[in-house]
Design an enzyme around this catalytic site. Structure first.
Site, PDB file in Angstrom:
ATOM      1  N   ASP A 185     -10.714   2.752  -3.565  1.00  0.00           N
ATOM      2  CA  ASP A 185     -11.110   1.456  -2.991  1.00  0.00           C
ATOM      3  C   ASP A 185     -12.533   1.094  -3.402  1.00  0.00           C
ATOM      4  OD1 ASP A 185      -8.730   1.759  -1.677  1.00  0.00           O
ATOM      5  OD2 ASP A 185      -9.575   1.708   0.345  1.00  0.00           O
ATOM      6  N   ASP A 205       0.836  -1.195   0.000  1.00  0.00           N
ATOM      7  CA  ASP A 205       0.000   0.000   0.000  1.00  0.00           C
ATOM      8  C   ASP A 205       0.876   1.252   0.000  1.00  0.00           C
ATOM      9  OD1 ASP A 205      -2.319   1.496   0.088  1.00  0.00           O
ATOM     10  OD2 ASP A 205      -3.242   0.295   1.672  1.00  0.00           O
ATOM     11  N   GLU A 241       0.089  -0.258  -5.234  1.00  0.00           N
ATOM     12  CA  GLU A 241      -0.932   0.802  -5.313  1.00  0.00           C
ATOM     13  C   GLU A 241      -0.269   2.109  -5.733  1.00  0.00           C
ATOM     14  OE1 GLU A 241      -4.185   1.024  -2.660  1.00  0.00           O
ATOM     15  OE2 GLU A 241      -3.793  -0.923  -1.756  1.00  0.00           O
ATOM     16  N   TRP A 242       0.895   2.006  -6.297  1.00  0.00           N
ATOM     17  CA  TRP A 242       1.736   3.126  -6.717  1.00  0.00           C
ATOM     18  C   TRP A 242       0.978   4.167  -7.539  1.00  0.00           C
ATOM     19  CZ3 TRP A 242       6.822   1.199  -9.523  1.00  0.00           C
ATOM     20  CH2 TRP A 242       7.471   2.257 -10.148  1.00  0.00           C
ATOM     21  N   PRO A 243       0.313   3.783  -8.671  1.00  0.00           N
ATOM     22  CA  PRO A 243      -0.354   4.837  -9.453  1.00  0.00           C
ATOM     23  C   PRO A 243      -1.499   5.524  -8.713  1.00  0.00           C
ATOM     24  CG  PRO A 243      -0.716   2.669 -10.457  1.00  0.00           C
ATOM     25  CD  PRO A 243       0.243   2.468  -9.346  1.00  0.00           C
ATOM     26  N   LEU A 244      -2.219   4.785  -7.883  1.00  0.00           N
ATOM     27  CA  LEU A 244      -3.330   5.384  -7.130  1.00  0.00           C
ATOM     28  C   LEU A 244      -2.849   6.586  -6.315  1.00  0.00           C
ATOM     29  CD1 LEU A 244      -6.138   5.439  -5.698  1.00  0.00           C
ATOM     30  CD2 LEU A 244      -5.317   3.615  -4.232  1.00  0.00           C
ATOM     31  N   TYR A 245      -1.672   6.440  -5.694  1.00  0.00           N
ATOM     32  CA  TYR A 245      -1.172   7.519  -4.841  1.00  0.00           C
ATOM     33  C   TYR A 245      -0.484   8.620  -5.643  1.00  0.00           C
ATOM     34  CZ  TYR A 245      -2.552   4.771  -0.849  1.00  0.00           C
ATOM     35  OH  TYR A 245      -3.309   4.089   0.076  1.00  0.00           O
TER      36      TYR A 245
HETATM   37  C1  GLA Z   1      -6.061   1.328   1.440  1.00  0.00           C
HETATM   38  C2  GLA Z   1      -6.129   0.313   0.304  1.00  0.00           C
HETATM   39  C3  GLA Z   1      -7.183  -0.717   0.608  1.00  0.00           C
HETATM   40  C4  GLA Z   1      -6.871  -1.416   1.924  1.00  0.00           C
HETATM   41  C5  GLA Z   1      -6.750  -0.390   3.036  1.00  0.00           C
HETATM   42  C6  GLA Z   1      -6.215  -1.020   4.313  1.00  0.00           C
HETATM   43  O1  GLA Z   1      -7.213   2.088   1.524  1.00  0.00           O
HETATM   44  O2  GLA Z   1      -6.395   0.972  -0.916  1.00  0.00           O
HETATM   45  O3  GLA Z   1      -7.271  -1.662  -0.444  1.00  0.00           O
HETATM   46  O4  GLA Z   1      -5.697  -2.158   1.777  1.00  0.00           O
HETATM   47  O5  GLA Z   1      -5.833   0.650   2.674  1.00  0.00           O
HETATM   48  O6  GLA Z   1      -6.042  -0.092   5.340  1.00  0.00           O
END
Ligand code: GLA
Length: 434
Positions: A221, A160, A193-197
């Protein structure tokens, strides 16, 4: 001259194959498994809610059921822990440790158990100082944490991006962890989750991301609601020119978990999530309670025709080809020249609506020349017979539902026609030997 030739070949290859593969050899098809987050979140209250809290028992039970109830046989392989498994502190040697009351046997024992069932274990950590739920993050300990996961026998890491510090720290952290995992010598699938951030700051460099990750989250999410599922589908369509070309064996866009079998989606919306995740070549990570899932949702998730499309070896992600009269039409090229199509009825008022589909209007119309076989897979399996370019399929689609079908070129007829055509051409050629 030779040098120019070589560099020309290299340039041409780079143009044809612009995508570099992460060399761990994993995720040749989208990952399939179960991940706790959407359904069980950060429930750490094992005193009052022992059945649903994040504990070793939860993953052991899911593993048992995955074997007993046909999930493993259908292809679901990874049992994945998300956030909230950790103790509040690292141990005296700075190693990560699970919460001792909820994971009394430790992660290695849990991995052994999951492996004894022929399944794989996934775990969660964060590139920053703290995980999203506030447990110790990996920053400053990437090598040690990668080694710890490898020692325990972990098979997948969801990494994450909460609390990352600077953008440089985020990007370098993701790359560092990828190298650290490879350096352990254990096959550990790397879910990022690199691109999301990055999106809130700038457009991510997807070619770069693909070099380091086996899949990557782009968007918010998933929640247990049609609103959430729709927003993910729409984000994907509106960024498809950027993200679709980069997906393929070894690296996939991850639209987040399947929430089928929970509380928020109607039957038609469950059909739509499954259809769209299949078309999007998405990892199929279910977040539901396999111990009490209803038989219809189970059948949908285990549908072998759908799983075969999701896992198609060509590994091309589908894309939206049109949006007309509140119908979204998606196509996904499959191996052997086949195609899968999904037509999603976006109108959320009224009853089922008909969508007349003229095969000649599809970008891939050649698949139906001279003839093709059409098979409907969702909402129910139905052989739609042999069709041609003049065929107009009349699809009836429920509000927020989807019809998914495949189109296969009728090989025998195509070959025969090609042969006839060649013969005619040869006969007409003046200096033909015939
Ligand atoms: C972020 C991620 C979710 C989950 C939560 C856990 O929001 O995007 O998929 O892993 O953290 O805290």
């Amino acid at each position: 001259m030779v040098k120019i030739g070589v560099s020309l070949v290299v340039t041409i290859c780079a143009l044809i194959y612009p995508v570099h593969l992460l060399d761990n050899g994993l995720a040749q098809t989208p990952t399939m498994g179960w991940l706790h987050w959407e359904r069980f979140m950060c429930n750490v209250d094992c005193v009052n809610d022992p059945h649903n809290c994040i504990s070793e028992q939860l993953y052991m039970q899911m593993a048992d059921i995955m074997v007993q109830e046909g999930w493993k046989e259908a292809g679901y392989e990874y049992v994945c822990i998300d956030d909230c498994w950790l103790a509040d502190e690292r141990d005296s040697e700075d190693r990560l440790q699970p919460d001792p009351t909820r994971f009394p046997s430790g992660i290695k024992k849990l991995a052994d158990y999951v492996h004894s069932k022929g399944l794989k274990l996934g775990i969660y950590q964060d590139v920053g100082n703290l995980t999203c739920a506030g447990y110790p993050g990996s920053h400053g300990y990437y090598d040690l944490d990668a080694e710890t996961f490898a020692d325990w026998g972990v098979d997948l890491l969801k990494f994450d991006g909460c609390n990352f510090g600077t953008l440089d720290m985020l990007v370098e952290g993701y790359k560092y962890m990828s190298r650290a995992l490879n350096a352990t010598g254990r096959n550990i699938l790397y879910s990022c989750e690199w691109p999301l951030y990055l999106w809130p700051f700038h457009q991510p460099n997807y070619t770069d991301i693909r070099q380091y990750c086996n899949h990557w989250r782009n968007y918010d999410d998933v929640y247990d609601s049609w609103q959430s599922v729709k927003s993910i589908i729409d984000w994907t369509a509106s960024h498809q020119n950027l993200i679709v070309p980069v997906a393929g064996p070894g690296g996939w866009n991850d639209p987040d978990m399947l929430v089928i079998g929970n509380f928020g989606l109607s039957w038609d919306q469950q059909v739509s999530q499954m259809a769209m995740w299949v078309i999007m070549a998405a990892p199929l990570l279910m977040s539901n309670d396999l111990r009490s899932i209803d038989p219809k949702s189970k059948m949908l998730l285990q549908n072998k025709h759908l799983i075969a499309i999701n896992q198609d070896p060509l590994g091309r992600q589908g894309y939206r080809i049109s949006r007309v009269n509140s119908f979204d039409v998606w196509e996904r090229p499959l191996s052997g020249g086949r195609y899968a199509f999904a037509v999603l009825n976006r109108q959320e008022i009224g009853g089922p609506r008909q969508f007349p589909l003229l095969l000649a209007t599809l970008p891939s119309w050649k698949t139906c020349h001279p003839e093709c076989s059409v098979t409907q897979i969702l909402p129910s399996y139905q052989d739609l017979g042999v069709q041609n370019l003049l065929s107009a399929l009349k699809l009836t689609i429920n509000p927020s539902g989807t019809v998914l079908f495949t189109v296969t070129l009728n090989e025998g007829l195509a070959a025969e026609q090609k042969w006839n055509w060649n013969m005619t051409k040869k006969q007409k050629t003046p200096n033909s030997v015939f």
